[in-house]
Design an enzyme around this catalytic site. Structure first.
Site, short mmCIF file in Angstrom:
data_model
loop_
_atom_site.label_atom_id
_atom_site.label_comp_id
_atom_site.label_asym_id
_atom_site.label_seq_id
_atom_site.Cartn_x
_atom_site.Cartn_y
_atom_site.Cartn_z
N SER A 191 0.85 -1.18 0.00
CA SER A 191 0.00 0.00 0.00
C SER A 191 0.89 1.25 0.00
CB SER A 191 -0.97 -0.03 1.18
OG SER A 191 -2.00 0.91 1.01
N GLU A 313 -8.98 -5.17 -4.51
CA GLU A 313 -8.29 -4.02 -3.95
C GLU A 313 -9.28 -2.94 -3.48
OE1 GLU A 313 -5.33 -3.67 -3.11
OE2 GLU A 313 -4.04 -4.92 -4.36
N HIS A 405 -7.41 -5.78 -0.25
CA HIS A 405 -6.21 -4.98 0.01
C HIS A 405 -5.64 -5.38 1.38
CE1 HIS A 405 -3.76 -1.41 -0.68
NE2 HIS A 405 -4.07 -0.93 0.52
#
Length: 542
Positions: A191, A313, A405
């Site tokens: 990230s 995601e 994610h």
């Protein structure tokens, strides 16, 4: 013989004895001076040597950042004095020259730390790497820009990135004491940590400090509002903060308590941090230009790259997506992508009914915030003639029910404990463990050789461009054609010299951010009102 007493450049450190896997760990080692007082919003300075032995047996503080509820996994011990790192090694002797892996944590550059249990480096160290994880300045303390700060010698705006570079210099100067090879350093992150990897790949001060790069679910700090901020945008944000706090000079701002500054600059999860938060920007030094533009012209650091993204995601970013009613979805898309591109858009993101439009809206925000820029990143690096490997993580199991994610992190580190990134009270099964073992070996092989293959792992072909083979982590590790070509190629066609349209950073986009902040605050007020009424015995609430 290497034991838990090691001498580094600034003094002696004592870590924890070897664990059952033979891994030594050292935690909370300072790599730079505390960025407090006159060093708040200053380039990281060398740590002063200490007298005696530094007890490196517990994690150091993470940076102040977006406030989290008490007990939240992302609310570690926080302090301005946060420039510290951790080391895990299974080397038996110094100077063994094991590959080094430096982990950069995520959190939107707004929260997070190196102490999360799923990023403990012991399992990777047991496979032969020396693992380092770092803390760095976040949010307003890491990314505030002001002309008066520029006069102090280093461009302001990217202190968090400067911290990462300082940590890499510490690794260069000290990691051989832990059995690591300073000439074989891999940076990896997820990230914001993945975005940091991409930014460091275009940062001139980072040249020569790392030799491989791994990006998980992050690349260039692009979003649905285009590329990262200009330094002028960041300076305007600083002036607005100073007005809010009632100060007119940097000296006055430095004199305020850290907690007060932090709260005044707080970000919320429903808005895009590129637009609404203190985060990386093009400062002309640490980040000399928009990263995608630098990659488009082949100006990045020439090191092997391994990167990828997860199938879902969008899970954390759905509130930032387009409207899901089909007609409104297509109308908003026509404004963003242009009417001339709608035939291609309808193929990539169909919206024949509300369910399909919702699915497409979700995929689109995940693509814009995370996955497409990774696809572009790997493709641009491959075009420059450098080794590049792409993966897709789609693993589903009772332990890890959705490939959202962050879902891959525990598998990369081999930390398959029940907790915030798995399902509570569900143990990993043999398939989970086998997949994790394959990912760990791919990562360590890549750190050692610049190639993930070897040690009986699933064969990972080098990326050859749109539609080619990638490593698919789903059930088991296997090569397969990429699944995202039409969607990502459409967004790629919107880039000019690699850069997404700056018109996406529009008044309408900022108004949407303000509306999201209003909804966010209204939701919290509703929660608190219900709690208050509940205490009064009014069960109906509001």
């Amino acid at each position: 013989m290497l034991d838990h007493d090691v001498t580094v450049a600034s003094g002696s450190v004592r870590g924890l004895p070897r664990d059952a896997q033979g891994v030594l760990s050292f935690k909370g080692i300072p790599y730079a001076a505390p960025p407090v007082g006159s060093l708040r919003w200053a380039a990281p300075q060398p740590v002063a040597p200490w007298v005696g032995t530094f007890e490196a047996t517990r994690y150091g503080a993470g940076s102040h950042g977006t406030p989290m509820p008490a007990g939240h996994i992302f609310r570690p011990y926080e302090d301005e004095d946060c420039l510290n790192l951790n080391v895990w090694t299974a080397a038996c002797e110094p100077h063994e020259k094991r590959p080094v892996m430096v982990w950069i944590h995520g959190g939107g550059f707004q929260f997070g730390s190196s102490m999360l249990p799923n990023t403990d480096g012991a399992a990777l160290a047991a496979l032969g790497a020396v693992v380092v994880s770092i803390n760095y300045r976040l949010a307003v303390f890491g990314f505030l820009a002001h002309p008066d700060l520029d006069k102090e010698g280093v461009a302001s705006g990217n202190y968090g990135l400067q911290d990462m570079i300082a940590a890499l210099r510490w690794v260069r100067d000290n990691i051989d004491r832990f059995g690591g090879d300073p000439d074989c350093v891999t940076i990896f992150g997820e990230s914001a940590g993945g975005h940091a990897v991409g930014l460091l790949m275009v940062s001139p001060p980072a040249a020569g400090l790392f030799h491989r790069a791994i990006g998980e679910s992050g690349a260039w700090w692009d979003t649905e509002h285009g590329p990262l901020a200009s330094v002028e945008e960041s300076r305007a944000q600083t002036l607005a903060l100073m007005q809010k706090l009632g100060v007119t000079t940097i000296a006055e701002l430095r004199a305020l308590p850290a907690e007060k500054v932090n709260l005044a600059a707080a970000w919320n999860f429903l808005t895009d941090p590129v637009v609404t938060a203190f985060s990386p920007n093009v400062d002309g030094e640490s980040v000399p230009d928009v990263p995608a533009r630098i990659f488009a012209r082949g100006g990045q650091h020439r090191v092997p790259l391994l990167a990828g993204f997860n199938d879902i995601e969008e899970a954390f970013f759905k509130p930032r997506g387009l409207p899901v009613a089909p007609a409104r979805f297509r109308a908003a898309a026509a404004v963003q992508f242009g009417a001339e591109n709608m035939a291609r858009f309808d193929v990539a993101y169909p919206s024949r009914d509300k369910a399909e439009a919702r699915h497409s809206a979700d995929q689109m925000i995940g693509d814009l915030v995370i996955s497409q820029q990774i696809w572009s990143w790997v493709g641009a690096h491959r075009k420059a003639g450098e080794p590049a490997y792409l993966y897709e993580f789609g693993h589903i199991s009772p332990f890890s029910p959705k490939p959202i994610h962050t879902a891959e992190i525990a598998f990369v580190f081999g930390n398959l404990q029940s907790g915030p990134f798995g399902t509570k009270n569900v143990e990993p099964n043999d398939e989970d463990r086998a997949l994790s073992d394959n990912m760990m070996r791919h990562w360590v092989n890549f750190a050692a050789m610049g190639n993930p293959n070897g040690d009986g792992t699933a064969h990972w072909p080098m990326y050859e461009g749109p539609g080619s083979q990638v490593m698919r982590y789903a059930g088991h590790a296997h090569a397969a054609p990429e699944s995202v070509t039409a969607r990502h190629a459409l967004i790629e066609s919107m880039r000019v010299d690699g850069v997404l349209p700056m018109r996406w950073r529009s008044v309408e986009a900022r108004m949407s951010a303000r509306l999201a902040r209003f909804i966010y605050r209204l939701a919290f007020l509703t929660i608190y009102a219900r709690r208050f009424l509940g205490r009064l015995g009014l069960k109906g609430g509001i």
